[in-house]
Design an enzyme around this catalytic site. Structure first.
Site, PDB file in Angstrom:
ATOM      1  CB  ALA A  65     -75.681 -66.271 -39.540  1.00  0.00           C
ATOM      2  N   GLY A 109     -76.204 -62.248 -36.010  1.00  0.00           N
ATOM      3  CA  GLY A 109     -75.171 -63.005 -35.227  1.00  0.00           C
ATOM      4  C   GLY A 109     -74.225 -62.270 -34.486  1.00  0.00           C
ATOM      5  CD  GLU A 112     -78.679 -63.917 -32.610  1.00  0.00           C
ATOM      6  OE1 GLU A 112     -77.969 -64.305 -33.652  1.00  0.00           O
ATOM      7  OE2 GLU A 112     -79.705 -64.415 -32.434  1.00  0.00           O
ATOM      8  CD  GLU A 132     -81.013 -62.174 -36.879  1.00  0.00           C
ATOM      9  OE1 GLU A 132     -81.545 -60.928 -36.363  1.00  0.00           O
ATOM     10  OE2 GLU A 132     -79.814 -62.447 -36.287  1.00  0.00           O
TER      11      GLU A 132
HETATM   12  N1  CAA Z   1     -73.591 -62.828 -44.798  1.00  0.00           N
HETATM   13  C1  CAA Z   1     -72.862 -63.035 -45.811  1.00  0.00           C
HETATM   14  N2  CAA Z   1     -72.363 -61.981 -46.584  1.00  0.00           N
HETATM   15  C2  CAA Z   1     -72.410 -60.634 -46.087  1.00  0.00           C
HETATM   16  C3  CAA Z   1     -73.014 -60.555 -44.678  1.00  0.00           C
HETATM   17  C4  CAA Z   1     -73.713 -61.738 -44.113  1.00  0.00           C
HETATM   18  N3  CAA Z   1     -74.465 -61.449 -43.118  1.00  0.00           N
HETATM   19  N4  CAA Z   1     -73.302 -59.453 -44.444  1.00  0.00           N
HETATM   20  C5  CAA Z   1     -72.511 -58.530 -45.319  1.00  0.00           C
HETATM   21  N5  CAA Z   1     -71.974 -59.534 -46.377  1.00  0.00           N
HETATM   22  C6  CAA Z   1     -71.164 -59.184 -47.514  1.00  0.00           C
HETATM   23  C7  CAA Z   1     -71.896 -58.563 -48.822  1.00  0.00           C
HETATM   24  O1  CAA Z   1     -72.635 -59.594 -49.264  1.00  0.00           O
HETATM   25  C8  CAA Z   1     -71.189 -58.046 -49.438  1.00  0.00           C
HETATM   26  O2  CAA Z   1     -70.444 -58.851 -50.207  1.00  0.00           O
HETATM   27  P1  CAA Z   1     -69.909 -58.530 -51.863  1.00  0.00           P
HETATM   28  O3  CAA Z   1     -69.097 -57.314 -51.824  1.00  0.00           O
HETATM   29  O4  CAA Z   1     -69.500 -60.073 -52.675  1.00  0.00           O
HETATM   30  O5  CAA Z   1     -71.199 -57.959 -52.430  1.00  0.00           O
HETATM   31  C9  CAA Z   1     -69.995 -57.621 -48.417  1.00  0.00           C
HETATM   32  O6  CAA Z   1     -70.152 -58.241 -47.307  1.00  0.00           O
HETATM   33  C10 CAA Z   1     -70.227 -56.083 -48.145  1.00  0.00           C
HETATM   34  O7  CAA Z   1     -71.491 -55.886 -47.527  1.00  0.00           O
HETATM   35  P2  CAA Z   1     -72.289 -54.518 -48.124  1.00  0.00           P
HETATM   36  O8  CAA Z   1     -71.765 -54.020 -49.568  1.00  0.00           O
HETATM   37  O9  CAA Z   1     -73.743 -55.006 -47.909  1.00  0.00           O
HETATM   38  O10 CAA Z   1     -71.630 -53.328 -47.321  1.00  0.00           O
HETATM   39  P3  CAA Z   1     -72.542 -52.147 -46.643  1.00  0.00           P
HETATM   40  O11 CAA Z   1     -71.748 -51.592 -46.171  1.00  0.00           O
HETATM   41  O12 CAA Z   1     -73.320 -51.762 -47.958  1.00  0.00           O
HETATM   42  O13 CAA Z   1     -73.609 -52.605 -45.639  1.00  0.00           O
HETATM   43  C11 CAA Z   1     -74.585 -54.263 -43.848  1.00  0.00           C
HETATM   44  C12 CAA Z   1     -73.297 -53.387 -44.536  1.00  0.00           C
HETATM   45  C13 CAA Z   1     -75.501 -52.944 -43.472  1.00  0.00           C
HETATM   46  C14 CAA Z   1     -73.936 -54.782 -42.497  1.00  0.00           C
HETATM   47  C15 CAA Z   1     -75.052 -54.889 -44.911  1.00  0.00           C
HETATM   48  O14 CAA Z   1     -74.006 -55.651 -45.384  1.00  0.00           O
HETATM   49  C16 CAA Z   1     -76.105 -56.068 -44.093  1.00  0.00           C
HETATM   50  O15 CAA Z   1     -77.161 -55.599 -44.129  1.00  0.00           O
HETATM   51  N6  CAA Z   1     -75.625 -57.040 -44.000  1.00  0.00           N
HETATM   52  C17 CAA Z   1     -76.614 -58.347 -43.620  1.00  0.00           C
HETATM   53  C18 CAA Z   1     -76.689 -58.022 -42.055  1.00  0.00           C
HETATM   54  C19 CAA Z   1     -77.798 -59.256 -41.700  1.00  0.00           C
HETATM   55  O16 CAA Z   1     -78.819 -59.414 -42.267  1.00  0.00           O
HETATM   56  N7  CAA Z   1     -77.453 -60.076 -40.769  1.00  0.00           N
HETATM   57  C20 CAA Z   1     -78.276 -61.189 -40.157  1.00  0.00           C
HETATM   58  C21 CAA Z   1     -77.765 -62.331 -40.782  1.00  0.00           C
HETATM   59  S1  CAA Z   1     -78.745 -63.874 -40.273  1.00  0.00           S
HETATM   60  C22 CAA Z   1     -78.256 -64.126 -38.796  1.00  0.00           C
HETATM   61  O17 CAA Z   1     -77.271 -63.811 -38.196  1.00  0.00           O
HETATM   62  C23 CAA Z   1     -79.229 -65.400 -38.196  1.00  0.00           C
HETATM   63  C24 CAA Z   1     -78.706 -65.642 -36.722  1.00  0.00           C
HETATM   64  O18 CAA Z   1     -79.371 -65.328 -35.772  1.00  0.00           O
HETATM   65  C25 CAA Z   1     -77.827 -66.855 -36.631  1.00  0.00           C
END
Ligand code: CAA
Length: 258
Positions: A65, A109, A112, A132
């Protein structure tokens, strides 16, 4: 105008939906989930389509998400707007087979969404996680319910409580994915699989999907009853008679999807 968050294409009887927010690793915001739901329903209603593929990029199926959007929401806002329920669950209405083709990150998500598909084909690069907990959040798009049904409580608890990331081979061993293929072959292998499936009789595919899904929702006795009704209904299908006669006459069946 913002570019479309999905790309849609057709390959014979297969509809392909590509998640397309590359700068955000396909983070799932409302625009994307609305467009995905609409495309899914359009393919589901299209007589020329027998199976649907959802895929992402080489780097990310979807990173979850959209955290940037969610960060300041209040409880009342998500409650009143029915976050997730309002547009993420459209996929549950789809009666045709839906296959996720996953490369790179399938997190939160994104994982999921893959779990909500009927089959998951994973590239060797695929990584699955429900991280999460790192945000003090909870996998809230079916993760705490579908993951234990897919891989059992022990592994699901590990993934949800420790944010453990599974590579493609582990995900395959635990039953989270259906098949693993080399990275370079993900799209062609998935399309081939979807084309094979879409060539079968559509009403039979829909009956099988509904019946297998029933295994997660009902007691064994109710599930068996449901399956038996679906079996009896097959005898009302032109395709079933065609399939059996074609077998007996040693020829290829010509299914009309009736
Ligand atoms: N939401 C918004 N933006 C996101 C995102 C997310 N879930 N995941 C990545 N991005 C964005 C980053 O903020 C980044 O943006 P900027 O370039 O503007 O800084 C861009 O995408 C590239 O990401 P990274 O620089 O972090 O890339 P990376 O290769 O170093 O890492 C990753 C990749 C491990 C996937 C890392 O981005 C990460 O941990 N992302 C979040 C994953 C996460 O926590 N997901 C769960 C979300 S909550 C959810 O899903 C709730 C639910 O059940 C509904």
């Amino acid at each position: 105008m913002n570019p479309s968050p999905i790309l849609v294409s057709r390959h014979g009887r297969v509809g392909v939906i590509t998640l397309h927010r590359p700068a955000q690793l396909n983070a799932l915001n409302d625009a994307l989930m609305d467009a995905l739901g609409e495309a899914l329903l359009q393919f589901d209603a299209d007589e020329g389509i027998g199976a649907i593929v959802i895929t992402g990029s080489d780097k990310a199926f979807a990173a979850g998400a959209d955290i940037a959007v969610m960060a300041d929401w209040t409880c009342m806002e998500v409650y009143q707007s029915q976050f997730i329920t309002r547009n993420w669950e459209t996929i549950r209405q789809v009666r045709k087979p839906v296959i996720a083709a996953v490369a790179g990150y399938a997190m939160g998500g994104g994982c999921e969404l893959a779990l909500a598909c009927d089959m998951v084909v994973a590239a060797e690069s695929a990584q699955f996680a429900l991280p999460e907990i790192k945000l003090a959040m909870l996998p809230g798009a079916g993760g705490t319910q579908r993951l234990p049904r897919a891989i059992g409580k022990a592994k699901a608890m590990d993934m949800c409580l420790s944010a453990r990331m599974l590579g493609a081979d582990e995900a395959d061993r635990y039953g989270l994915v259906s098949r693993v293929v080399p990275d370079a072959e993900l799209q062609t292998a998935t399309l081939q699989l979807a084309t094979q499936i879409a060539g079968y009789s559509l009403p039979a595919l829909m009956a099988i999907k509904a019946s297998v899904n029933r295994a997660h929702e009902a007691s064994l006795t109710e599930g068996i009853l449901f399956e038996r009704r679906e079996l009896y209904a097959r005898f009302a299908s032109e395709d079933a008679h065609e399939g059996m006669h074609a077998f007996l006459n040693k020829r290829k069946p010509a299914f009309r999807h009736r």
